[in-house]
Write an enzyme that holds these catalytic residues in place. Structure first.
Site, mmCIF file in Angstrom:
data_model
loop_
_atom_site.group_PDB
_atom_site.id
_atom_site.type_symbol
_atom_site.label_atom_id
_atom_site.label_comp_id
_atom_site.label_asym_id
_atom_site.label_seq_id
_atom_site.Cartn_x
_atom_site.Cartn_y
_atom_site.Cartn_z
ATOM 1 N N MET A 1 0.794 -1.172 -0.056
ATOM 2 C CA MET A 1 -0.092 0.067 -0.048
ATOM 3 C C MET A 1 1.005 1.186 0.041
ATOM 4 O O MET A 1 0.420 2.682 0.421
ATOM 5 C CB MET A 1 -0.983 -0.099 1.270
ATOM 6 N N GLY A 2 1.968 1.209 -0.315
ATOM 7 C CA GLY A 2 3.027 2.189 -0.380
ATOM 8 C C GLY A 2 3.447 2.578 0.998
ATOM 9 O O GLY A 2 3.608 1.872 2.040
ATOM 10 N N GLY B 1 11.536 -2.691 5.569
ATOM 11 C CA GLY B 1 10.734 -3.767 5.414
ATOM 12 C C GLY B 1 10.123 -4.274 4.107
ATOM 13 O O GLY B 1 10.476 -5.470 3.513
ATOM 14 N N HIS B 2 9.608 -3.304 3.325
ATOM 15 C CA HIS B 2 9.267 -3.552 2.094
ATOM 16 C C HIS B 2 10.507 -3.757 0.998
ATOM 17 O O HIS B 2 10.528 -4.757 0.178
ATOM 18 C CB HIS B 2 8.370 -2.561 1.420
ATOM 19 N N GLN C 1 -10.190 -3.025 2.714
ATOM 20 C CA GLN C 1 -9.879 -3.654 3.969
ATOM 21 C C GLN C 1 -9.713 -2.580 5.134
ATOM 22 O O GLN C 1 -9.108 -2.972 6.192
ATOM 23 C CB GLN C 1 -8.301 -4.129 3.592
ATOM 24 N N GLY D 1 5.354 -9.830 4.119
ATOM 25 C CA GLY D 1 6.152 -9.957 5.270
ATOM 26 C C GLY D 1 5.545 -10.818 6.442
ATOM 27 O O GLY D 1 4.308 -10.712 6.456
ATOM 28 N N ASP E 1 2.583 -9.177 9.281
ATOM 29 C CA ASP E 1 1.390 -9.380 9.339
ATOM 30 C C ASP E 1 1.090 -10.937 9.041
ATOM 31 O O ASP E 1 0.771 -11.266 7.933
ATOM 32 C CB ASP E 1 0.574 -8.473 7.955
ATOM 33 N N GLN F 1 -2.183 -12.521 7.947
ATOM 34 C CA GLN F 1 -2.709 -12.019 6.732
ATOM 35 C C GLN F 1 -1.674 -13.066 5.614
ATOM 36 O O GLN F 1 -2.305 -13.538 4.559
ATOM 37 C CB GLN F 1 -2.148 -10.440 6.254
ATOM 38 N N SER G 1 7.268 -0.367 10.681
ATOM 39 C CA SER G 1 5.834 -0.035 10.439
ATOM 40 C C SER G 1 5.475 1.084 10.126
ATOM 41 O O SER G 1 6.074 2.234 10.756
ATOM 42 C CB SER G 1 4.831 -0.602 11.581
#
Ligand code: PAF
Length: 284
Positions: free
Chosen positions: A25-26, A31-32, A59, A149, A152, A155, A187
């Site tokens: 989600m940008g 982490g991304h 969501q 990741g 989550d 998820q 985060s």
């Protein structure tokens, strides 16, 4: 050179080229970028690394959460460029949900009972929104691999189950949580913490590490975690579960394998974290 695409028609794949996909989600952080590195390792230099950046309205519980979500496309693109992402797919809401199909009347992927516990209990409808958008993105991008990741964790488990149970031709790869040097899980929500709360937030990872180090049954582990948590942190849950999240570990069960999961508030900021109890490999 990273190619920016808004229109899904431009996603068409070259034959014989493997794709690894990172849905986001940008508001990218390290982490991304770990997911980008994992994606590149999976497809090699001849493959394509594709990232989507889409703040998915279905969501979120309230429209205000969607509008307040950080949008940092320019700096996200610069990070993608610096980290070798080949394609960034940044669609509009109308592109992903034409004709109002994001309404609760539209067709969606339902998560089953795991979607109603832990994060799902606090956020009704959240996982149906996540699974539906991930299913749509996988169909558009058609990757061989998709990276998510472990931060989550629920998820990740639900997406792995969706892919397996609905026979998506993609391999889901979980990537370890990236932590700040003091242990706090990275985060985009950490930015909302005051300097004092930022210090208190470290007690979350400290609590999970303490539980990990504690020998014995799950109650012994969870007690160690509770002791290490700062009093300012208000837990929503702190549990020890099986790796597939199908049940909580029995309090007296000698816990050699499973997952410790935490969610809670520091002021108005909700933080989550989790750690393995033993060795786990979700991508097998
Ligand atoms: O983890 C996220 O950023 C989102 O839930 C995802 C997987 C990109 C779906 O919108």
């Amino acid at each position: 050179m990273t190619k920016l695409i808004h229109d899904s028609k431009e996603l068409e794949k070259k034959t014989g080229v493997d794709r690894a996909f990172i849905p986001t989600m940008g508001a990218l952080h390290q982490g991304h970028l770990d997911l980008v590195d994992a994606a590149r390792t999976l497809v090699g230099t001849d493959g394509e690394v594709v990232m989507s950046i889409f703040v998915n309205p279905t969501q979120f519980g309230h429209a205000s959460e969607v509008s307040q979500y950080p949008r940092t496309l320019e700096s996200d693109l610069a990070q993608c460029e610096a980290n070798g992402v080949d394609i960034v797919f940044a669609p509009s809401v109308n592109e992903m949900y034409p004709d109002g199909s994001e309404s609760s009347q539209g067709i969606s992927v339902q998560p089953g009972s795991l979607g109603t516990v832990l994060e799902g209990a606090d956020r009704p409808g959240h996982f149906a929104g996540v699974l539906t958008i991930v299913a749509k993105l996988l169909n558009l991008v058609q990757p061989r691999f998709a990276t998510f990741g472990e931060k989550d964790y629920q998820q990740l488990v639900l997406i792995s189950q969706m892919v397996q149970q609905l026979n998506f031709p993609v391999k889901v790869i979980g990537v370890q949580t990236r932590r700040e040097p003091d242990g706090l899980a990275m985060s985009s929500r950490n930015a909302f913490l005051s300097p004092e709360q930022r210090i208190q937030a470290v007690s979350i990872s400290r609590a999970l590490f303490a539980a990990q180090r504690t020998e014995g049954n799950s109650e012994a582990k969870l007690s160690a975690a509770r002791l290490a948590l700062s009093r300012e942190v208000e837990p929503s849950y702190l549990v020890a579960m099986t790796n597939d999240l199908s049940r909580e570990l029995d309090a007296t069960e000698n816990a050699t394998e499973g997952r410790l999961l935490f969610a809670g508030h520091l002021g108005s900021t909700r933080l989550i974290d989790n750690m393995p109890i033993g060795k786990v490999n979700l991508s097998e």
